[in-house]
Design an enzyme around this catalytic site. Structure first.
Site, PDB file in Angstrom:
ATOM      1  CE  LYS A 153      -4.482   1.280   2.036  1.00  0.00           C
ATOM      2  NZ  LYS A 153      -5.251   1.302   0.801  1.00  0.00           N
ATOM      3  CG  LEU A 209      -4.054  -3.384  -0.844  1.00  0.00           C
ATOM      4  CD1 LEU A 209      -2.613  -2.918  -0.731  1.00  0.00           C
ATOM      5  CD2 LEU A 209      -5.002  -2.281  -0.430  1.00  0.00           C
TER       6      LEU A 209
HETATM    7  N1  PDD Z   1      -8.253   1.823  -0.742  1.00  0.00           N
HETATM    8  N2  PDD Z   1      -7.371  -2.320  -3.527  1.00  0.00           N
HETATM    9  C1  PDD Z   1      -6.878  -1.072  -3.636  1.00  0.00           C
HETATM   10  C2  PDD Z   1      -6.028  -0.740  -4.820  1.00  0.00           C
HETATM   11  C3  PDD Z   1      -7.173  -0.106  -2.645  1.00  0.00           C
HETATM   12  O1  PDD Z   1      -6.664   1.139  -2.745  1.00  0.00           O
HETATM   13  C4  PDD Z   1      -8.005  -0.470  -1.555  1.00  0.00           C
HETATM   14  C5  PDD Z   1      -8.366   0.493  -0.464  1.00  0.00           C
HETATM   15  C6  PDD Z   1      -8.511  -1.776  -1.494  1.00  0.00           C
HETATM   16  C7  PDD Z   1      -9.389  -2.249  -0.356  1.00  0.00           C
HETATM   17  O2  PDD Z   1      -8.659  -2.412   0.837  1.00  0.00           O
HETATM   18  P1  PDD Z   1      -9.373  -2.266   2.267  1.00  0.00           P
HETATM   19  O3  PDD Z   1     -10.522  -3.189   2.261  1.00  0.00           O
HETATM   20  O4  PDD Z   1      -8.310  -2.667   3.230  1.00  0.00           O
HETATM   21  O5  PDD Z   1      -9.806  -0.819   2.407  1.00  0.00           O
HETATM   22  C8  PDD Z   1      -8.164  -2.672  -2.491  1.00  0.00           C
HETATM   23  C9  PDD Z   1      -8.329   2.795   0.314  1.00  0.00           C
HETATM   24  C10 PDD Z   1      -9.644   2.819   1.007  1.00  0.00           C
HETATM   25  C11 PDD Z   1      -7.900   4.137  -0.243  1.00  0.00           C
HETATM   26  O6  PDD Z   1      -6.938   4.139  -0.999  1.00  0.00           O
HETATM   27  O7  PDD Z   1      -8.490   5.147   0.111  1.00  0.00           O
END
Ligand code: PDD
Length: 291
Positions: A153, A209
Protein backbone atom coordinates in the site's frame (compact mmCIF):
# COMPACT_ATOMS: atom_id res chain seq x y z
CA UNK A 1 -10.29 22.30 9.90
CA UNK A 2 -11.57 21.38 6.43
CA UNK A 3 -14.83 19.38 6.24
CA UNK A 4 -12.67 16.34 5.46
CA UNK A 5 -9.69 16.70 7.80
CA UNK A 6 -10.09 17.12 11.55
CA UNK A 7 -7.78 19.23 13.68
CA UNK A 8 -5.42 18.40 15.11
CA UNK A 9 -3.46 16.29 12.64
CA UNK A 10 -0.43 14.26 13.69
CA UNK A 11 2.94 15.16 12.17
CA UNK A 12 6.29 13.81 13.32
CA UNK A 13 5.40 13.35 16.96
CA UNK A 14 3.22 16.44 17.39
CA UNK A 15 -0.51 17.11 17.23
CA UNK A 16 -1.19 20.44 15.53
CA UNK A 17 -3.71 22.25 13.31
CA UNK A 18 -3.60 21.23 9.65
CA UNK A 19 -2.87 24.85 8.69
CA UNK A 20 0.34 24.71 10.74
CA UNK A 21 1.49 21.28 9.53
CA UNK A 22 4.22 21.53 6.89
CA UNK A 23 6.79 19.25 5.26
CA UNK A 24 9.88 20.05 3.21
CA UNK A 25 9.56 20.19 -0.59
CA UNK A 26 12.56 17.86 -0.55
CA UNK A 27 10.45 15.19 1.16
CA UNK A 28 10.91 11.92 -0.73
CA UNK A 29 7.17 11.38 -0.69
CA UNK A 30 6.84 14.58 -2.73
CA UNK A 31 9.86 13.97 -4.99
CA UNK A 32 9.61 10.22 -5.62
CA UNK A 33 6.31 8.98 -4.17
CA UNK A 34 8.64 7.15 -1.75
CA UNK A 35 6.25 6.29 1.04
CA UNK A 36 3.44 4.10 2.31
CA UNK A 37 -0.03 4.65 3.72
CA UNK A 38 -2.97 3.03 5.46
CA UNK A 39 -6.68 3.84 5.74
CA UNK A 40 -8.53 2.57 8.82
CA UNK A 41 -12.31 2.93 9.19
CA UNK A 42 -13.67 3.90 12.60
CA UNK A 43 -17.19 3.02 13.74
CA UNK A 44 -18.68 4.66 16.83
CA UNK A 45 -15.15 5.93 17.62
CA UNK A 46 -13.69 2.41 17.56
CA UNK A 47 -11.05 1.60 14.91
CA UNK A 48 -12.04 -1.38 12.78
CA UNK A 49 -9.60 -4.31 12.66
CA UNK A 50 -6.79 -2.10 13.83
CA UNK A 51 -4.33 -4.96 14.33
CA UNK A 52 -4.92 -6.15 10.78
CA UNK A 53 -4.47 -2.63 9.39
CA UNK A 54 -1.28 -2.08 11.40
CA UNK A 55 -0.10 -5.53 10.30
CA UNK A 56 -0.59 -4.61 6.64
CA UNK A 57 1.23 -1.32 7.28
CA UNK A 58 4.16 -3.30 8.71
CA UNK A 59 4.15 -5.66 5.70
CA UNK A 60 4.21 -2.68 3.33
CA UNK A 61 7.02 -0.99 5.29
CA UNK A 62 9.00 -4.25 5.18
CA UNK A 63 8.29 -4.52 1.45
CA UNK A 64 9.92 -1.14 0.77
CA UNK A 65 12.65 -1.43 3.45
CA UNK A 66 11.35 1.49 5.50
CA UNK A 67 11.75 1.00 9.28
CA UNK A 68 8.50 1.36 11.22
CA UNK A 69 8.82 4.68 13.07
CA UNK A 70 6.38 3.67 15.84
CA UNK A 71 5.66 0.59 17.92
CA UNK A 72 2.14 -0.86 17.61
CA UNK A 73 1.06 0.63 20.97
CA UNK A 74 2.35 4.05 19.94
CA UNK A 75 0.38 3.85 16.68
CA UNK A 76 -2.68 2.94 18.71
CA UNK A 77 -2.13 5.95 20.98
CA UNK A 78 -1.81 8.29 17.98
CA UNK A 79 -4.94 6.83 16.40
CA UNK A 80 -6.93 7.08 19.66
CA UNK A 81 -5.99 10.71 20.06
CA UNK A 82 -6.96 11.55 16.45
CA UNK A 83 -10.30 9.78 16.93
CA UNK A 84 -11.01 11.49 20.25
CA UNK A 85 -10.35 14.97 18.84
CA UNK A 86 -12.42 14.54 15.65
CA UNK A 87 -16.09 15.63 15.58
CA UNK A 88 -17.52 12.51 13.89
CA UNK A 89 -18.44 9.14 15.43
CA UNK A 90 -17.66 7.26 12.20
CA UNK A 91 -14.31 8.22 10.74
CA UNK A 92 -11.55 7.28 8.39
CA UNK A 93 -8.01 7.44 9.77
CA UNK A 94 -5.28 8.11 7.21
CA UNK A 95 -1.65 7.28 8.10
CA UNK A 96 1.36 7.98 5.89
CA UNK A 97 5.08 7.44 6.30
CA UNK A 98 7.65 8.65 3.80
CA UNK A 99 11.40 8.15 3.69
CA UNK A 100 11.89 11.73 4.87
CA UNK A 101 13.61 14.80 3.41
CA UNK A 102 17.30 14.72 2.52
CA UNK A 103 19.31 17.84 1.60
CA UNK A 104 19.39 16.74 -2.05
CA UNK A 105 17.38 14.88 -4.68
CA UNK A 106 18.99 11.48 -5.05
CA UNK A 107 17.17 8.21 -5.62
CA UNK A 108 19.08 5.82 -3.30
CA UNK A 109 17.96 5.78 0.33
CA UNK A 110 19.22 8.71 2.44
CA UNK A 111 21.44 8.16 5.47
CA UNK A 112 19.74 6.34 8.33
CA UNK A 113 20.02 9.58 10.33
CA UNK A 114 17.36 11.21 8.09
CA UNK A 115 14.05 10.75 9.95
CA UNK A 116 10.95 9.53 8.14
CA UNK A 117 8.00 11.89 7.78
CA UNK A 118 5.05 10.52 9.73
CA UNK A 119 1.59 11.99 9.11
CA UNK A 120 -1.88 11.05 10.27
CA UNK A 121 -5.32 12.58 10.26
CA UNK A 122 -8.97 11.75 10.91
CA UNK A 123 -11.68 12.45 8.34
CA UNK A 124 -15.38 11.59 8.25
CA UNK A 125 -16.20 8.07 7.04
CA UNK A 126 -18.12 8.60 3.82
CA UNK A 127 -19.89 5.34 2.99
CA UNK A 128 -22.11 4.91 -0.11
CA UNK A 129 -25.38 6.85 -0.13
CA UNK A 130 -28.75 5.06 0.15
CA UNK A 131 -29.27 5.77 -3.56
CA UNK A 132 -25.91 4.27 -4.56
CA UNK A 133 -26.73 1.23 -2.46
CA UNK A 134 -30.19 0.83 -3.99
CA UNK A 135 -29.09 1.24 -7.61
CA UNK A 136 -25.49 0.13 -7.50
CA UNK A 137 -22.77 2.06 -9.31
CA UNK A 138 -21.22 2.07 -12.76
CA UNK A 139 -17.66 0.97 -13.52
CA UNK A 140 -15.35 0.78 -16.52
CA UNK A 141 -12.62 -1.75 -17.20
CA UNK A 142 -9.10 -0.56 -18.01
CA UNK A 143 -5.72 -2.17 -18.56
CA UNK A 144 -3.82 -2.48 -15.26
CA UNK A 145 -0.79 -0.22 -15.78
CA UNK A 146 0.54 -0.46 -12.22
CA UNK A 147 3.89 -1.87 -11.12
CA UNK A 148 4.42 -5.49 -10.06
CA UNK A 149 4.04 -4.99 -6.25
CA UNK A 150 0.38 -4.05 -5.97
CA UNK A 151 0.25 -5.96 -2.66
CA UNK A 152 2.06 -3.01 -1.05
CA UNK A 153 0.00 0.00 0.00
CA UNK A 154 2.39 2.65 -1.32
CA UNK A 155 1.62 6.32 -1.97
CA UNK A 156 2.87 6.23 -5.58
CA UNK A 157 -0.64 5.81 -7.00
CA UNK A 158 -0.37 7.50 -10.40
CA UNK A 159 -1.68 4.52 -12.38
CA UNK A 160 -4.63 4.24 -9.96
CA UNK A 161 -5.26 7.99 -10.21
CA UNK A 162 -5.32 7.91 -14.02
CA UNK A 163 -7.64 4.88 -14.08
CA UNK A 164 -10.01 6.43 -11.56
CA UNK A 165 -10.04 9.75 -13.45
CA UNK A 166 -10.95 7.87 -16.65
CA UNK A 167 -13.84 6.29 -14.73
CA UNK A 168 -15.05 9.62 -13.36
CA UNK A 169 -14.89 11.24 -16.81
CA UNK A 170 -17.25 8.50 -18.00
CA UNK A 171 -19.63 9.05 -15.08
CA UNK A 172 -18.41 5.91 -13.29
CA UNK A 173 -17.46 5.25 -9.68
CA UNK A 174 -14.64 2.75 -10.19
CA UNK A 175 -12.19 1.37 -12.74
CA UNK A 176 -11.67 -2.41 -12.78
CA UNK A 177 -8.08 -3.31 -13.53
CA UNK A 178 -7.46 -6.12 -16.02
CA UNK A 179 -4.01 -7.63 -16.43
CA UNK A 180 -3.21 -10.31 -19.02
CA UNK A 181 -6.91 -11.12 -19.41
CA UNK A 182 -7.63 -11.46 -15.67
CA UNK A 183 -9.47 -9.22 -13.20
CA UNK A 184 -7.15 -8.06 -10.40
CA UNK A 185 -9.06 -5.42 -8.40
CA UNK A 186 -10.39 -1.88 -8.64
CA UNK A 187 -8.34 1.32 -8.62
CA UNK A 188 -9.22 1.72 -4.91
CA UNK A 189 -11.14 -1.45 -4.03
CA UNK A 190 -11.17 -5.23 -4.25
CA UNK A 191 -13.66 -6.85 -6.62
CA UNK A 192 -15.85 -9.91 -6.12
CA UNK A 193 -17.89 -11.68 -8.81
CA UNK A 194 -20.96 -13.94 -8.46
CA UNK A 195 -21.78 -16.56 -11.10
CA UNK A 196 -24.57 -19.11 -10.68
CA UNK A 197 -24.73 -18.62 -6.90
CA UNK A 198 -20.97 -19.07 -6.50
CA UNK A 199 -18.90 -16.20 -5.06
CA UNK A 200 -15.56 -15.75 -6.83
CA UNK A 201 -12.63 -13.80 -5.39
CA UNK A 202 -9.24 -13.21 -7.03
CA UNK A 203 -6.40 -14.73 -4.99
CA UNK A 204 -3.93 -12.64 -2.99
CA UNK A 205 -0.88 -12.28 -5.20
CA UNK A 206 1.66 -9.51 -5.66
CA UNK A 207 -0.73 -8.00 -8.22
CA UNK A 208 -3.54 -7.19 -5.76
CA UNK A 209 -3.82 -5.31 -2.48
CA UNK A 210 -4.79 -7.70 0.34
CA UNK A 211 -7.89 -5.80 1.46
CA UNK A 212 -8.96 -5.90 5.09
CA UNK A 213 -12.58 -5.76 3.86
CA UNK A 214 -11.78 -8.56 1.36
CA UNK A 215 -10.67 -10.76 4.26
CA UNK A 216 -13.84 -10.01 6.21
CA UNK A 217 -16.06 -10.76 3.20
CA UNK A 218 -14.34 -14.13 2.84
CA UNK A 219 -14.76 -14.82 6.57
CA UNK A 220 -18.46 -13.91 6.36
CA UNK A 221 -18.92 -16.19 3.33
CA UNK A 222 -17.46 -19.06 5.41
CA UNK A 223 -19.55 -18.16 8.48
CA UNK A 224 -22.84 -18.07 6.59
CA UNK A 225 -22.11 -20.98 4.24
CA UNK A 226 -21.95 -18.90 1.06
CA UNK A 227 -20.21 -21.04 -1.61
CA UNK A 228 -16.88 -19.39 -2.44
CA UNK A 229 -13.99 -20.04 -4.76
CA UNK A 230 -10.75 -18.09 -4.54
CA UNK A 231 -9.13 -18.20 -7.96
CA UNK A 232 -8.16 -16.06 -10.92
CA UNK A 233 -11.19 -14.54 -12.68
CA UNK A 234 -10.96 -14.23 -16.46
CA UNK A 235 -12.21 -11.03 -18.06
CA UNK A 236 -14.77 -13.14 -19.97
CA UNK A 237 -16.19 -14.42 -16.64
CA UNK A 238 -16.36 -10.88 -15.31
CA UNK A 239 -18.41 -9.85 -18.32
CA UNK A 240 -20.76 -12.84 -17.88
CA UNK A 241 -21.22 -12.26 -14.13
CA UNK A 242 -24.59 -12.21 -12.37
CA UNK A 243 -23.21 -9.80 -9.78
CA UNK A 244 -20.05 -7.74 -9.36
CA UNK A 245 -19.21 -5.92 -6.12
CA UNK A 246 -16.49 -3.64 -4.94
CA UNK A 247 -15.24 -3.78 -1.35
CA UNK A 248 -13.12 -1.37 0.65
CA UNK A 249 -12.85 0.25 4.05
CA UNK A 250 -14.95 3.21 2.88
CA UNK A 251 -17.26 1.58 0.29
CA UNK A 252 -17.90 -1.51 2.46
CA UNK A 253 -19.75 -3.84 0.01
CA UNK A 254 -21.16 -1.99 -3.01
CA UNK A 255 -22.79 -3.47 -6.12
CA UNK A 256 -21.44 -2.57 -9.55
CA UNK A 257 -24.50 -2.77 -11.79
CA UNK A 258 -23.07 -1.41 -15.05
CA UNK A 259 -19.73 -2.36 -16.59
CA UNK A 260 -18.49 -0.49 -19.67
CA UNK A 261 -22.06 0.69 -20.27
CA UNK A 262 -23.54 -2.85 -20.19
CA UNK A 263 -25.77 -4.08 -17.35
CA UNK A 264 -24.20 -6.56 -14.90
CA UNK A 265 -26.72 -9.43 -14.61
CA UNK A 266 -30.13 -7.80 -14.65
CA UNK A 267 -28.61 -4.38 -14.00
CA UNK A 268 -29.70 -4.25 -10.35
CA UNK A 269 -27.89 -5.12 -7.11
CA UNK A 270 -28.15 -8.91 -6.72
CA UNK A 271 -29.33 -11.01 -3.77
CA UNK A 272 -25.95 -12.39 -2.71
CA UNK A 273 -24.42 -8.91 -2.59
CA UNK A 274 -27.41 -7.69 -0.57
CA UNK A 275 -26.94 -10.52 1.89
CA UNK A 276 -23.22 -9.88 2.15
CA UNK A 277 -23.86 -6.17 2.82
CA UNK A 278 -26.27 -7.15 5.61
CA UNK A 279 -23.80 -9.63 7.12
CA UNK A 280 -21.18 -6.89 7.03
CA UNK A 281 -23.54 -4.45 8.80
CA UNK A 282 -24.43 -7.09 11.41
CA UNK A 283 -20.74 -7.76 12.03
CA UNK A 284 -20.07 -4.05 12.39
CA UNK A 285 -23.01 -3.49 14.70
CA UNK A 286 -22.37 -6.45 16.97
CA UNK A 287 -18.58 -6.56 17.03
CA UNK A 288 -17.88 -2.87 16.68
CA UNK A 289 -20.59 -0.63 17.94
CA UNK A 290 -21.43 -2.70 21.01
CA UNK A 291 -17.74 -3.19 21.80
N1 PDD B 1 -8.25 1.82 -0.74
N2 PDD B 1 -7.37 -2.32 -3.53
C1 PDD B 1 -6.88 -1.07 -3.64
C2 PDD B 1 -6.03 -0.74 -4.82
C3 PDD B 1 -7.17 -0.11 -2.65
O1 PDD B 1 -6.66 1.14 -2.75
C4 PDD B 1 -8.00 -0.47 -1.55
C5 PDD B 1 -8.37 0.49 -0.46
C6 PDD B 1 -8.51 -1.78 -1.49
C7 PDD B 1 -9.39 -2.25 -0.36
O2 PDD B 1 -8.66 -2.41 0.84
P1 PDD B 1 -9.37 -2.27 2.27
O3 PDD B 1 -10.52 -3.19 2.26
O4 PDD B 1 -8.31 -2.67 3.23
O5 PDD B 1 -9.81 -0.82 2.41
C8 PDD B 1 -8.16 -2.67 -2.49
C9 PDD B 1 -8.33 2.79 0.31
C10 PDD B 1 -9.64 2.82 1.01
C11 PDD B 1 -7.90 4.14 -0.24
O6 PDD B 1 -6.94 4.14 -1.00
O7 PDD B 1 -8.49 5.15 0.11
Amino acid sequence: MTPYVADPVYLNGSFLPLAEAGVSPLDRGFLFGDGVYEVIPVYSRRPFRIDEHLGRLQATLDGVALPNPLAVDDWKRVISRLIAAAPWDDQSIYLQITRGADDKRDQPFPLASIPPTVFGFAGPLITPSAEQRARGVAAISVADQRWARCDLKVISLLANVLARQQAVEQGCAEALLIRDGYLKEGAASNIFVVRGGLLLAPPKTRLMLPGITYDLVIELAHTYGQPLEIREIAETELRAADEVWMTSSTKEVLAITTLDGEPVGDGRPGPIGERMWQWYQDFKNTVMRKG
